[in-house]
Structures are given as C-alpha cells and as structure tokens.
Design an enzyme around this catalytic site. Structure first.
Site, PDB file in Angstrom:
ATOM      1  N   ASP A 125       0.784  -1.228   0.118  1.00 24.92           N
ATOM      2  CA  ASP A 125       0.068   0.149  -0.065  1.00 24.92           C
ATOM      3  C   ASP A 125       0.789   1.138  -0.047  1.00 24.92           C
ATOM      4  OD1 ASP A 125      -2.232   1.616   0.129  1.00 24.92           O
ATOM      5  OD2 ASP A 125      -2.434   1.520   2.441  1.00 24.92           O
ATOM      6  N   CYS A 179     -22.832  -6.549  -2.821  1.00 27.24           N
ATOM      7  CA  CYS A 179     -23.300  -5.445  -2.175  1.00 27.24           C
ATOM      8  C   CYS A 179     -24.719  -5.415  -2.091  1.00 27.24           C
ATOM      9  CB  CYS A 179     -22.455  -4.137  -2.635  1.00 27.24           C
ATOM     10  SG  CYS A 179     -21.006  -3.687  -1.848  1.00 27.24           S
ATOM     11  N   CYS A 182     -27.564  -2.626  -0.819  1.00 32.28           N
ATOM     12  CA  CYS A 182     -27.165  -2.126   0.361  1.00 32.28           C
ATOM     13  C   CYS A 182     -26.607  -0.610   0.052  1.00 32.28           C
ATOM     14  CB  CYS A 182     -26.217  -2.998   1.148  1.00 32.28           C
ATOM     15  SG  CYS A 182     -25.378  -2.233   2.506  1.00 32.28           S
ATOM     16  N   CYS A 189     -21.457   7.878   5.839  1.00 29.00           N
ATOM     17  CA  CYS A 189     -20.236   8.866   5.391  1.00 29.00           C
ATOM     18  C   CYS A 189     -20.749  10.312   5.986  1.00 29.00           C
ATOM     19  CB  CYS A 189     -19.853   8.832   3.890  1.00 29.00           C
ATOM     20  SG  CYS A 189     -18.553  10.077   3.915  1.00 29.00           S
ATOM     21  N   CYS A 232     -10.619   7.698   9.367  1.00 31.21           N
ATOM     22  CA  CYS A 232     -12.172   7.457   9.667  1.00 31.21           C
ATOM     23  C   CYS A 232     -12.380   6.104   9.132  1.00 31.21           C
ATOM     24  CB  CYS A 232     -12.768   8.580   8.891  1.00 31.21           C
ATOM     25  SG  CYS A 232     -14.335   8.381   8.836  1.00 31.21           S
ATOM     26  N   CYS A 235     -17.362   4.627   7.263  1.00 34.01           N
ATOM     27  CA  CYS A 235     -17.927   3.704   6.052  1.00 34.01           C
ATOM     28  C   CYS A 235     -17.581   2.229   6.199  1.00 34.01           C
ATOM     29  CB  CYS A 235     -17.459   4.121   4.726  1.00 34.01           C
ATOM     30  SG  CYS A 235     -15.789   4.218   4.643  1.00 34.01           S
ATOM     31  N   CYS A 239     -20.493  -1.384   7.480  1.00 39.05           N
ATOM     32  CA  CYS A 239     -20.686  -2.411   6.482  1.00 39.05           C
ATOM     33  C   CYS A 239     -21.184  -3.687   7.367  1.00 39.05           C
ATOM     34  CB  CYS A 239     -19.379  -2.652   5.546  1.00 39.05           C
ATOM     35  SG  CYS A 239     -19.444  -3.732   4.326  1.00 39.05           S
TER      36      CYS A 239
HETATM   37  S1  SF4 Z   1     -21.839  -0.985   3.279  1.00 44.49           S
HETATM   38 FE1  SF4 Z   1     -20.525  -2.826   2.578  1.00 44.49          FE
HETATM   39  S2  SF4 Z   1     -21.996  -4.144   1.726  1.00 44.49           S
HETATM   40 FE2  SF4 Z   1     -23.012  -2.231   2.042  1.00 44.49          FE
HETATM   41  S3  SF4 Z   1     -22.959  -1.052  -0.009  1.00 44.49           S
HETATM   42 FE3  SF4 Z   1     -21.403  -0.407   1.476  1.00 44.49          FE
HETATM   43  S4  SF4 Z   1     -19.416  -1.701   1.009  1.00 44.49           S
HETATM   44 FE4  SF4 Z   1     -21.510  -2.813   0.114  1.00 44.49          FE
HETATM   45  S1  SF4 Z   2     -13.514   7.223   5.546  1.00 42.60           S
HETATM   46 FE1  SF4 Z   2     -15.404   6.609   4.774  1.00 42.60          FE
HETATM   47  S2  SF4 Z   2     -16.871   7.423   5.911  1.00 42.60           S
HETATM   48 FE2  SF4 Z   2     -14.953   8.333   6.544  1.00 42.60          FE
HETATM   49  S3  SF4 Z   2     -15.039  10.342   5.335  1.00 42.60           S
HETATM   50 FE3  SF4 Z   2     -13.895   8.839   4.028  1.00 42.60          FE
HETATM   51  S4  SF4 Z   2     -15.488   7.972   3.054  1.00 42.60           S
HETATM   52 FE4  SF4 Z   2     -16.494   8.880   4.506  1.00 42.60          FE
END
Ligand code: SF4
Ligand code: SF4
Length: 339
Positions: A125, A179, A182, A189, A232, A235, A239
C-alpha cells in the site's frame, strides 16, 4: 515454486490470504484516469505522477506474469466510543506501522520465490500499484460501494500487499459482488465523500483530510470531523459484512496500550522530538506533528470543554501557523458552547 507452495509459505509468514492474478493492464485503469482528470485525488499529486505505472504493472517489472495478492487481517474489537476527553483513531493506525510489519514479511516471501528463478517486486500500500484492483481480479475481495475491498470472512478489515513476479502461476477466479441493494456506507459517511456507489471524492474524505492533506482542514468539514484525529472508519463500521470479521491474533499488529486513550489536550504539549518519540513506528507519523496537532485542535473544537482552554491558548504560540489557526478555531467553538 508453484502457487500452492508460495501461498503455504505466505500463511506461515503471517498473511491470512494469498491468491494470484494474471498480470496485464489493471482492470480499472480507465476509471483511475477519469478520477484523476476530475481532480478527485485532491492534493495527492504522486497518484497522477505514477498513473502510468499504476495502470499497468508491466511498467514496474518488465516480464511480469503474475500478481500475488496477500491480505492480512487487522481487526480488533474496540470500545465503540473513545474516552470522554480522547480522540478517535482509525483502527489500522492504533498500533505499529503495517508498512514495516508487512514489508518484512513480503521481502521474506519474495526471497523464497527467488529460489525458483523468478524476479519479484514487493508493494505494501503506497507503491504505484492498484492493489484493490488486483485483489478483486483474483478473488481476495470484491469492490464494495465504499470503494473498499470486502472479503466474506474478513469483512473490510485487512491490509493488502502484492508481489509482482515473473513466475507464471495459476490465476485464481474473482468473487461475485455482494453489495446488493445496501447503501449503508454511503449513508454513514459524515461528509458525503462517497458521492456515488464505487466512487470516492478524496477532497471530502476525513481519512484524506486528516492524513494526506498538509494544509488546513476546510471549515465546512471541521464539525463533521467530530473527534477523529487520524483517519475515519465510519464507512467500514457501517458495512454489514463486518459482522463476520474475526479478531486478529497478529501480535505485531496489536494496538498500542497508551496512544488511543490519551486525553486530546496532552498531545498539544508535544514538541517535534516528543511527537516523534511517542509515535515512533506508528503510521501517525505520516501526518507529521503539524498535521496531527491541527487534527487534535479540530477534535477539541468539537468535543473539548473549558478544561481544554489553557492547552489551546498555549497552542496559540505554537511555531506552526497551521496549529495556531486551528487552535484559535477550537477556542472559539468551546467558548461558544460554554456561553
Ligand atoms: S456497506 Fe458494505 S455491503 Fe453495504 S454497500 Fe457499502 S460496501 Fe457494500
Ligand atoms: S473514511 Fe469513509 S466514512 Fe469516513 S469520510 Fe472517508 S468515505 Fe466517508
């Protein structure tokens, strides 16, 4: 060495998953180009400079045949909320820097592959490789709408690393995308950075703003940052696939006992030497003292109390204008709340 032997060695070295993709142009090379064209990479100009290599690993290792993709689980259950006067640090950054830990393992794996006559290049990475693309190509994960990879047992909590090799290895098959309907990551976010499924505007993302961004936090995002001081996870926490995540037992990636619970105001006392000493071997060093203290000031502006004012007033004399400006903002927020 065949794929089975390489992957057995990878698991022995501490990786959790090992699969292989056939090398060639990266599947999402076009999407990368349009993301860069639209400026969604914010100030991460190194992404533009290395776009050609990112789009095609043959530019990085002539004769490359295979991409070995490794995933390492880093999930640790943590208290849902940090302590009353502490900040929130993304899970991946609570312990040792994974670049160091996984880099050593990758080099050991690459060295064992050399015995078969292959040439290898390792990336954890940060190199010009689209790791998530290769992970999706060989079924380590599928692309989630959050833009993060998802594995059915690891969820989203894993580090990716890759080895490009001239060895011809049997490729694995991709996973189906699951996904479905969902949209929880998009809904969760706080800044609307996932502006449509599978698309992230880094300029709005708190991970970018608190780590790669070297300038001020734009005022429009300061309140939304809440108590996040490095990265952060919102998100990812949202999931539903993460309900399958299991605790990592990797001792080298264990969280630090000291850093996550530290009161925010105490960070403001750190000079350069103390900052480097406290975060030696941690990914938090990447933000540098000025960036990290900037984030701490924003978090104090959002959750601090009058008890934090002396430390912030002291920060008004900091040698970094970036810290002074954010300390001033935080003082204004706390005073407004107190009155
Ligand atoms: S929360 Fe997870 S399962 Fe739901 S849309 Fe986002 S990445 Fe896909
Ligand atoms: S890490 Fe995910 S939830 Fe947090 S600001 Fe970035 S995209 Fe949004």
């Amino acid at each position: 060495m065949n794929k089975e032997t390489i992957c057995a060695e990878a698991l022995r070295l501490g990786f959790d998953l090992c699969r292989v993709a056939r090398a060639g142009a990266a599947p999402h090379a076009d999407a990368l180009e349009s993301w860069l064209q639209n400026g969604h990479h914010a100030t991460m100009d190194w992404m533009r400079r290395t776009a050609e290599e990112r789009s095609d690993p043959r530019k990085l290792l002539p004769g490359v045949s295979s991409v070995v993709v490794l995933a390492t689980n880093y999930y640790r259950a943590a208290p849902a909320e940090p302590a009353e006067d502490a900040g929130r640090i993304a899970r991946y950054a609570r312990g040792a820097d994974y670049h160091d830990v996984l880099g050593a393992r990758l080099r050991a794996l690459a060295a064992s592959m050399e015995s078969s006559g292959g040439q290898q290049k390792c990336f954890v990475d940060g190199g010009p490789v689209l790791e998530r693309d290769w992970a999706a190509a060989c079924g380590v994960s599928w692309h989630g709408k959050s833009t993060m990879g998802i594995h059915p047992q690891l969820g989203t909590w894993f580090f990716l690393s890759v080895i490009l090799t001239t060895l011809e290895l049997d490729p694995d098959v991709p996973l189906p995308e699951r996904c479905g309907r969902c949209t929880r990551c998009i809904d969760a976010c706080p800044t609307g950075a996932i502006d449509r499924p599978y698309h992230l505007d880094a300029r709005r993302c708190i991970s970018y703003l608190t780590i790669e961004n070297k300038g001020p936090i734009p005022e429009e995002f300061r309140v939304a940052m809440g108590d996040r001081i490095f990265g952060c996870d919102d998100c990812l926490d949202a999931c539903p696939w993460n309900r399958f995540a299991r605790e990592s037992r990797d001792a080298q990636l264990a969280p630090s006992a000291e850093i996550p619970g530290k009161p925010l105001r105490e960070f403001l006392r750190l000079d350069e030497a103390a900052f480097k000493a406290l975060f030696r071997g941690s990914p938090i060093l990447r933000a540098k003292r000025r960036g990290f203290l900037r984030n701490v000031c924003v978090a104090l502006g959002n959750k601090g109390t009058t008890r934090d004012l002396p430390a912030l007033e002291q920060a008004l004399n900091d040698h970094e204008p970036l810290v002074r400006e954010h300390a001033q903002w935080a003082i204004g927020e706390i005073r407004a709340r107190a009155s």
